[in-house]
Scaffold this motif. Sequence first.
Motif, PDB file in Angstrom:
ATOM      1  N   ARG A   1       0.828  -1.216   0.000  1.00  0.00           N
ATOM      2  CA  ARG A   1       0.000   0.000   0.000  1.00  0.00           C
ATOM      3  C   ARG A   1       0.856   1.257   0.000  1.00  0.00           C
ATOM      4  NH1 ARG A   1      -5.492   0.492   3.469  1.00  0.00           N
ATOM      5  NH2 ARG A   1      -6.384   2.169   2.246  1.00  0.00           N
ATOM      6  N   ILE A   2       0.414   2.227  -0.767  1.00  0.00           N
ATOM      7  CA  ILE A   2       1.103   3.516  -0.828  1.00  0.00           C
ATOM      8  C   ILE A   2       0.423   4.453   0.159  1.00  0.00           C
ATOM      9  CG2 ILE A   2       1.708   5.480  -2.293  1.00  0.00           C
ATOM     10  CD1 ILE A   2       1.657   3.514  -4.684  1.00  0.00           C
ATOM     11  N   ALA A   3       1.066   4.705   1.273  1.00  0.00           N
ATOM     12  CA  ALA A   3       0.688   5.629   2.338  1.00  0.00           C
ATOM     13  C   ALA A   3      -0.765   6.075   2.386  1.00  0.00           C
ATOM     14  CB  ALA A   3       1.603   6.854   2.285  1.00  0.00           C
ATOM     15  N   ARG A   4      -1.622   5.311   3.033  1.00  0.00           N
ATOM     16  CA  ARG A   4      -3.002   5.703   3.321  1.00  0.00           C
ATOM     17  C   ARG A   4      -3.834   6.035   2.086  1.00  0.00           C
ATOM     18  NH1 ARG A   4      -4.269   8.463   8.570  1.00  0.00           N
ATOM     19  NH2 ARG A   4      -3.445   6.900   9.944  1.00  0.00           N
ATOM     20  N   THR A   5      -3.512   5.446   0.964  1.00  0.00           N
ATOM     21  CA  THR A   5      -4.306   5.634  -0.251  1.00  0.00           C
ATOM     22  C   THR A   5      -4.908   4.288  -0.643  1.00  0.00           C
ATOM     23  OG1 THR A   5      -2.539   5.092  -1.826  1.00  0.00           O
ATOM     24  CG2 THR A   5      -2.648   7.388  -1.036  1.00  0.00           C
ATOM     25  N   GLU A   6      -5.641   4.287  -1.720  1.00  0.00           N
ATOM     26  CA  GLU A   6      -6.166   3.033  -2.273  1.00  0.00           C
ATOM     27  C   GLU A   6      -5.259   2.514  -3.382  1.00  0.00           C
ATOM     28  OE1 GLU A   6     -10.212   3.926  -3.465  1.00  0.00           O
ATOM     29  OE2 GLU A   6     -10.937   3.374  -1.473  1.00  0.00           O
ATOM     30  N   TRP A   7      -4.056   3.069  -3.480  1.00  0.00           N
ATOM     31  CA  TRP A   7      -3.092   2.673  -4.501  1.00  0.00           C
ATOM     32  C   TRP A   7      -2.056   1.732  -3.905  1.00  0.00           C
ATOM     33  CZ3 TRP A   7      -3.598   3.723  -9.598  1.00  0.00           C
ATOM     34  CH2 TRP A   7      -4.526   4.699  -9.953  1.00  0.00           C
ATOM     35  N   PHE A   8      -1.616   0.773  -4.722  1.00  0.00           N
ATOM     36  CA  PHE A   8      -0.669  -0.241  -4.279  1.00  0.00           C
ATOM     37  C   PHE A   8       0.459  -0.362  -5.287  1.00  0.00           C
ATOM     38  CE2 PHE A   8      -4.749  -1.018  -2.483  1.00  0.00           C
ATOM     39  CZ  PHE A   8      -4.499  -1.449  -1.184  1.00  0.00           C
ATOM     40  N   ARG A   9       1.694  -0.540  -4.772  1.00  0.00           N
ATOM     41  CA  ARG A   9       2.831  -0.777  -5.666  1.00  0.00           C
ATOM     42  C   ARG A   9       2.629  -2.111  -6.367  1.00  0.00           C
ATOM     43  NH1 ARG A   9       4.818   0.193  -1.010  1.00  0.00           N
ATOM     44  NH2 ARG A   9       5.827  -1.834  -0.784  1.00  0.00           N
ATOM     45  N   MET A  10       3.143  -2.226  -7.557  1.00  0.00           N
ATOM     46  CA  MET A  10       2.977  -3.426  -8.366  1.00  0.00           C
ATOM     47  C   MET A  10       4.022  -4.472  -7.954  1.00  0.00           C
ATOM     48  SD  MET A  10       0.856  -4.176 -10.850  1.00  0.00           S
ATOM     49  CE  MET A  10       0.537  -3.019 -12.142  1.00  0.00           C
ATOM     50  N   THR A  11       3.829  -5.057  -6.778  1.00  0.00           N
ATOM     51  CA  THR A  11       4.734  -6.105  -6.291  1.00  0.00           C
ATOM     52  C   THR A  11       4.306  -7.447  -6.884  1.00  0.00           C
ATOM     53  OG1 THR A  11       3.364  -6.593  -4.370  1.00  0.00           O
ATOM     54  CG2 THR A  11       5.047  -4.862  -4.105  1.00  0.00           C
ATOM     55  N   ASP A  12       5.126  -8.462  -6.681  1.00  0.00           N
ATOM     56  CA  ASP A  12       4.777  -9.799  -7.163  1.00  0.00           C
ATOM     57  C   ASP A  12       3.458 -10.272  -6.555  1.00  0.00           C
ATOM     58  OD1 ASP A  12       7.058  -9.873  -8.719  1.00  0.00           O
ATOM     59  OD2 ASP A  12       8.208 -11.068  -7.270  1.00  0.00           O
ATOM     60  N   ALA A  13       3.247  -9.980  -5.270  1.00  0.00           N
ATOM     61  CA  ALA A  13       2.013 -10.391  -4.596  1.00  0.00           C
ATOM     62  C   ALA A  13       0.791  -9.683  -5.181  1.00  0.00           C
ATOM     63  CB  ALA A  13       2.113 -10.118  -3.098  1.00  0.00           C
ATOM     64  N   VAL A  14       0.929  -8.400  -5.476  1.00  0.00           N
ATOM     65  CA  VAL A  14      -0.185  -7.639  -6.060  1.00  0.00           C
ATOM     66  C   VAL A  14      -0.485  -8.147  -7.468  1.00  0.00           C
ATOM     67  CG1 VAL A  14      -0.924  -5.362  -6.868  1.00  0.00           C
ATOM     68  CG2 VAL A  14       0.187  -5.599  -4.628  1.00  0.00           C
TER      69      VAL A  14
END
Length: 179
Positions: free
Chosen positions: A137-150
């Motif tokens: 998760r990117i700091a209290r947003t609904e956005w997420f880094r594109m990691t392998d898990a994501v």
Amino acid sequence: MPTEPACLVPACEARADADALVALCAHHLALAADSGVGEDVLPQPCPACGSRHGLRLPGGMLCATCEWRQGTWPDADLVAPRVDVVYYLRFDDRVKVGTTANLRQRLGAIWHEELVALERGDRTLERRRHADLAEARIARTEWFRMTDAVVAHVERVAGGRDPWALHARWRSEALALRG
């Protein structure tokens, strides 16, 4: 000069049409064409999902996306059905996980490159997905880094299906269930 093969229909002694894709005589090609089964373009967009892709059957045409029968119309006085979804939007190297009951309007308000997946659900499912993907998760947003898990999660949810076709199907089902 090569001779044409025999028609594939048992007991037919005619020669297959030279230009036919399937080895059938002219008579059996005509019968197949008149059978009324095949894919076609709907005469107007499907009233349930907006698709133009149709399926021609002997009893009429169906929308190939949501299977709504061509020529029947949802009751215009009824409010559009509510279909709550959790959506996954990609922008650059990030994914937004959000929820809405009005997908087109919501996506029109968010800068994104691609709708990558959908799943039926409301805020409860959205919160669960945020918790599942919390490490990215990117700091209290609904956005997420594109990691392998994501990436793995999004691919699992998408399941190789077109999210817009899936949404059209859910809307059509909701209309049909209303009667």
